[in-house]
Design a protein around this motif. Structure first.
Motif, short mmCIF file in Angstrom:
data_model
loop_
_atom_site.label_atom_id
_atom_site.label_comp_id
_atom_site.label_asym_id
_atom_site.label_seq_id
_atom_site.Cartn_x
_atom_site.Cartn_y
_atom_site.Cartn_z
N PRO A 140 0.80 -1.23 0.00
CA PRO A 140 0.00 0.00 0.00
C PRO A 140 0.84 1.28 0.00
O PRO A 140 0.42 2.29 -0.58
CB PRO A 140 -0.82 -0.11 1.30
N VAL A 141 2.01 1.24 0.64
CA VAL A 141 2.87 2.42 0.67
C VAL A 141 3.54 2.63 -0.68
O VAL A 141 3.60 3.75 -1.19
CB VAL A 141 3.93 2.30 1.80
N THR A 192 1.65 2.05 7.02
CA THR A 192 0.84 0.86 7.26
C THR A 192 1.25 0.25 8.60
O THR A 192 2.40 0.36 9.02
CB THR A 192 1.01 -0.18 6.15
N VAL A 193 0.30 -0.41 9.24
CA VAL A 193 0.51 -1.04 10.54
C VAL A 193 0.01 -2.47 10.47
O VAL A 193 -1.10 -2.73 9.99
CB VAL A 193 -0.26 -0.28 11.65
N SER A 207 -4.87 -3.11 16.34
CA SER A 207 -3.53 -3.48 16.86
C SER A 207 -2.74 -2.22 17.16
O SER A 207 -1.75 -1.92 16.49
CB SER A 207 -2.79 -4.36 15.85
N PRO A 208 -3.16 -1.44 18.16
CA PRO A 208 -2.51 -0.15 18.43
C PRO A 208 -1.07 -0.26 18.90
O PRO A 208 -0.32 0.71 18.81
CB PRO A 208 -3.40 0.45 19.52
N LEU A 209 -0.66 -1.45 19.39
CA LEU A 209 0.69 -1.61 19.91
C LEU A 209 1.63 -2.28 18.90
O LEU A 209 2.79 -2.54 19.22
CB LEU A 209 0.66 -2.45 21.19
N GLU A 249 -4.25 0.04 8.71
CA GLU A 249 -3.95 -1.27 9.28
C GLU A 249 -4.12 -2.34 8.21
O GLU A 249 -5.08 -2.31 7.44
CB GLU A 249 -4.87 -1.56 10.47
N VAL A 250 -3.18 -3.29 8.19
CA VAL A 250 -3.20 -4.36 7.20
C VAL A 250 -3.17 -5.71 7.93
O VAL A 250 -2.23 -5.98 8.67
CB VAL A 250 -2.00 -4.26 6.24
#
Length: 227
Positions: free
Chosen positions: A104-105, A113-114, A147-149, A189-190
């Motif tokens: 995606p980037v 992305t996370v 998944s914030p962490l 988020e992925v």
């Protein structure tokens, strides 16, 4: 369409990751999009540095243990990249899933992305740290995260430069997200099938999550001051 002309560097902060660092670096080496793998050895007392180098990574060694945020800050100063992948050293073979974060980037659909991890295999804490992180991010940015962490992230170099310096300790990921959204960047988020070391419901695990909670709370308090 993916822009293959972009230079992609994987940046891995590592402290005593001898059990998994070789497999992590090897998995990333299989990704044709990745031009360089850099491991920041945070004064490990085991063979992390030697194993990382043997697997093909460039190793930057810190004289004293400084924590994840400081390791990333030092690594960022010593790389040349258009796209930066921030990954943990304990991913092992699942590090290959980073390709899902990269697409995606490279395609311009996201600035950062996370990795959205699958449910944990072990019962850990009671969700207090994740809950605090999720509520804090939502409060300051409006962004809902599963998944914030998660420390597995990909971003453009301009995004990284805007977000530096990274927060110290275990609050680095929460700080990254809040700063990125506030700066107007698109955070996505992925879902991935990555795995990493998990802490259980024992004294060591509770102590770890206690430190996490304090570090995340500190980052959120700082975010209020800087708002």
């Amino acid at each position: 369409m993916v822009n293959s002309a972009k230079r992609v560097v994987a940046l891995i902060p590592a402290y005593n990751e001898a059990k998994t660092i070789s497999a992590t670096v090897a998995a990333l080496s299989e990704l044709s999009e990745v031009d360089e793998i850099v491991v920041v050895n945070d004064a490990s007392t085991d063979q992390t540095a030697n194993l990382a180098a043997a697997a093909g990574a460039r190793v930057i060694s810190l004289i004293s243990n400084q924590g994840k945020g400081a390791a990333l800050n030092e690594g960022s100063r010593q790389i040349k990249a258009d796209i930066v992948m921030l990954l943990d050293g304990d991913l092992g073979e699942s590090a290959g899933e980073a390709r899902l974060l990269l697409a995606p980037v490279l395609e311009g659909r996201a600035d950062m992305t996370v990795a959205q991890f699958p449910p944990p295999r072990l019962k850990g804490g009671f969700g207090l740290v994740k809950g605090l992180a999720r509520k804090g991010i939502r409060f300051y940015t409006g962004l809902e995260m599963k998944s914030p962490l998660s420390g597995q992230r990909v971003m453009t170099r301009p995004v990284m430069d805007k977000l530096l310096p990274f927060a110290s300790g275990y609050g680095v990921e929460v700080g990254l997200t809040i700063k990125a959204v506030r700066a107007g960047f698109t955070v996505l988020e992925v879902p991935v099938q990555m795995t990493h070391a998990e802490t259980g419901r024992d004294i060591k695990g509770f102590c770890h999550r206690g430190r996490q909670f304090c570090h995340v709370a500190r980052v959120l308090v700082k975010a209020a001051v800087l708002k």
